[in-house]
Design an enzyme around this catalytic site. Structure first.
Site, mmCIF file in Angstrom:
data_model
loop_
_atom_site.group_PDB
_atom_site.id
_atom_site.type_symbol
_atom_site.label_atom_id
_atom_site.label_comp_id
_atom_site.label_asym_id
_atom_site.label_seq_id
_atom_site.Cartn_x
_atom_site.Cartn_y
_atom_site.Cartn_z
ATOM 1 N N LYS A 1 0.804 -1.218 0.000
ATOM 2 C CA LYS A 1 0.000 0.000 0.000
ATOM 3 C C LYS A 1 0.844 1.277 0.000
ATOM 4 O O LYS A 1 0.415 2.303 -0.500
ATOM 5 C CB LYS A 1 -0.926 0.000 1.225
ATOM 6 C CG LYS A 1 -2.245 -0.668 0.940
ATOM 7 C CD LYS A 1 -3.081 -0.779 2.198
ATOM 8 C CE LYS A 1 -2.519 -1.847 3.108
ATOM 9 N NZ LYS A 1 -3.483 -2.379 4.068
ATOM 10 N N ARG A 2 2.033 1.168 0.554
ATOM 11 C CA ARG A 2 2.899 2.336 0.602
ATOM 12 C C ARG A 2 3.226 2.858 -0.797
ATOM 13 O O ARG A 2 3.562 4.020 -0.977
ATOM 14 C CB ARG A 2 4.218 1.989 1.303
ATOM 15 C CG ARG A 2 4.109 1.905 2.803
ATOM 16 C CD ARG A 2 5.480 1.711 3.431
ATOM 17 N NE ARG A 2 6.455 2.641 2.896
ATOM 18 C CZ ARG A 2 7.600 2.281 2.316
ATOM 19 N NH1 ARG A 2 7.881 1.010 2.178
ATOM 20 N NH2 ARG A 2 8.433 3.192 1.860
#
Length: 489
Positions: free
Chosen positions: A256-257
């Site tokens: 997700k980063r």
RNA sequence: GGCCCCAUCGUCUAGCGGCUAGGACAUCGGCCUCUCACGCCGGUAACGCGGGUUCAAUUCCCGCUGGGGUCGCCA
């Protein structure tokens, strides 16, 4: 050759990751191409993290992508509904199956109960590390030759003969050999009776007659243990195909980063499922110089020999470009499908509930080759359906100035007189008018555009006029003239 | 660190002993043009390093370097 049986076995612990989709896709493609079977199995033995909600997300994402499964859970019906020969394939409903197989291995002395606690083992691991930081801890086989205390909770461990080696021929990586000495007596059943990944997957793949296991390379390390289990259970060993990893631009594991990684996000950002599949298929697989594929073309072209072995980095820009290739007019998507898909995004903008597929169809040709996503397309479509159009403040200040008012009125009068209002007649009328008032189109183009669409960027003026219709065009020109009139400049 | 896997433009890749190392995305110019796009034309840009094998290595072998995976009663 017998028709292969393949599977996709995600665990319901979050959204469906695009890396997972690629695994599912390769399995699906091969099943479709060979007339084989594609099985969906939910691996929910990690009860800490598994949720019913993420199971639904997996179903929804797979359905959106059109990766239909031939056997597996039926999300539209009762989970206990049987599809095909087996199912539903959720591991937590098959606990007795694993127990049965584990019991058999114990009977045959191929596995044993072990009551060493996790704490014990952790202590040993640390002790070893203190003594020799470089040493590798392996289960010492404490319970291998003793009878475990039936009062104490125990796990089931599989006996690994330290001599010999395991080898298999990977369909992507070729021959892989692992000496057994690298392995250890590994746990197959937890003390609560729930199987561990390696065991659950093998028992399932045996009972579901899976003949080709295609999965991410991160699972390659598990393959030797699994082969040992197949052999111990007297089952034939399936073929294996490991896929290289898809990493983030940074080279790290995709997460997700690094921006959007879940299928759902791409769906809501206006990507076409076919484009998603196209991009993912061409990632780590090639077919000469061809970049753009329909689903059918993918099925026809796919094979394992053109799968690369190196890890790659996910490139959102290329995905966007591939999406454009699928959205623009081409063999890939008929107008009707396009209109259908974009309509949802139009409605999502609010205040446009009255817009129908037919409305979209009429305006579609003006924007089809301009939008990279359905979100962009819906945005471009907005001025056609919203009356008055949303006025961009900067556009208004710059172009709807005093000087423009009489020109807009004059043009309105000219256009109002056109009887058969088409793209061509609107253009002819405007040209005639320009000649009459001795103006260059560059002098009035932008004010007219802002009057009609509220924006400085739009499709061709004449296309916009035609789609809006004479009445709308005249109203908007008059309305804009009023605004210009009141302008300070 | 042990074990395993991998290595061509910035990115995805073609190449399977002899090529001006090809394509796509991105990027940079130009054309087209009523705006923005689209489209078209063109440019920059890669075989990680060192040894072999061979008449000849991007291609085959070895080492190094670099990257990744994995070392659980997670999957």
């Amino acid at each position: 050759m017998e028709k292969p049986r393949l599977r996709f076995a995600p665990s319901p612990t979050g959204y469906l990751h695009i890396g997972g989709v690629r695994t599912a896709l390769f399995n699906w493609l091969w099943a479709k191409k060979t007339g084989g079977t594609f099985v969906l199995r939910i691996e929910d033995t990690d009860q800490e993290r598994s949720t019913a909600q993420s199971m639904k997300v997996i179903f929804d994402s797979l359905k959106w992508l059109g990766l239909s499964w031939d056997e597996g859970p039926n999300p539209d019906g009762d989970f206990d509904h049987e599809i095909g020969t087996f199912g539903p394939y959720t591991q937590m409903k098959r606990l007795d199956v694993y127990k049965h197989y584990a019991e058999r291995l114990i009977q045959e002395k191929k596995a044993y109960r072990c009551d060493c606690t996790k704490e014990d083992l952790d202590r040993q691991r640390e002790a070893l590390k203190r003594k020799d930081p470089k040493a590798q801890f392996k289960y010492p086989g404490t319970c291998r030759h003793r009878t475990s205390d039936p009062q104490k909770p125990s796990v089931v461990r599989f006996k690994v003969d330290p001599s010999g080696s395991v080898s298999y021929v990977d369909k992507v990586f070729g021959e892989v050999v692992t000496p057994n000495i690298e392995l250890q007596d590994f746990v197959i059943l937890r003390s609560d009776g729930v199987p561990l990944y390696n065991f659950g997957a093998v028992v399932d793949d045996i009972t579901m007659h899976v003949s080709l296991v295609a999965r991410g390379r991160d699972h390659m390390i598990n393959t030797p243990q699994q082969i040992l289990l197949y052999q111990a259970l007297g089952a034939s060993v399936p073929e294996f195909a490991h896929l290289p990893m898809m990493l983030a631009q940074s080279g790290e594991k995709l997460s997700k980063r690094h921006g959007a990684v879940s299928v759902g996000e791409y769906e809501s950002q206006g990507y076409a499922p076919g484009a998603m599949l196209n991009y993912l298929a061409r990632f780590g697989w090639s077919f000469g110089d061809q970049e753009i594929f329909s689903k059918e073309e993918l099925i026809a072209a796919f094979d394992w020999t053109h799968c690369g072995r190196g890890d790659g980095k996910f490139d959102p820009k290329k995905l966007l470009a591939v999406n454009y290739e699928h959205l623009k007019s081409s063999r890939l998507m008929p107008d009707a499908e396009y209109a259908d898909r974009v309509l949802g995004f139009v409605h999502a903008r609010g205040g446009l509930d009255h817009v129908t597929t037919a409305d979209v169809m009429r305006a579609l040709y003006t924007i089809r080759d301009r939008a990279q996503t359905f979100v962009q397309a819906a945005d471009m479509l907005d001025p056609f359906f919203r009356t008055p159009p949303v006025m961009d403040e900067n556009a208004k200040a710059k172009f709807l100035v005093k000087q423009a008012a009489p020109r807009l009125r004059s043009l309105r009068d000219a256009l109002a007189a056109v009887s058969d209002f088409t793209e061509a007649s609107a253009e002819a009328c405007m040209h005639a008018w320009l000649a009459e008032v001795r103006l260059d189109i560059k002098a009035v183009g932008q004010p007219v555009r802002v009057a009609l669409t509220g924006r400085t960027a739009s499709p061709s003026l004449y296309q916009v006029m035609f789609v809006l219709g004479r009445e709308q065009v005249c109203n908007r020109l008059a309305h804009a003239a009023d605004i210009a009139e009141k302008s300070a400049t």
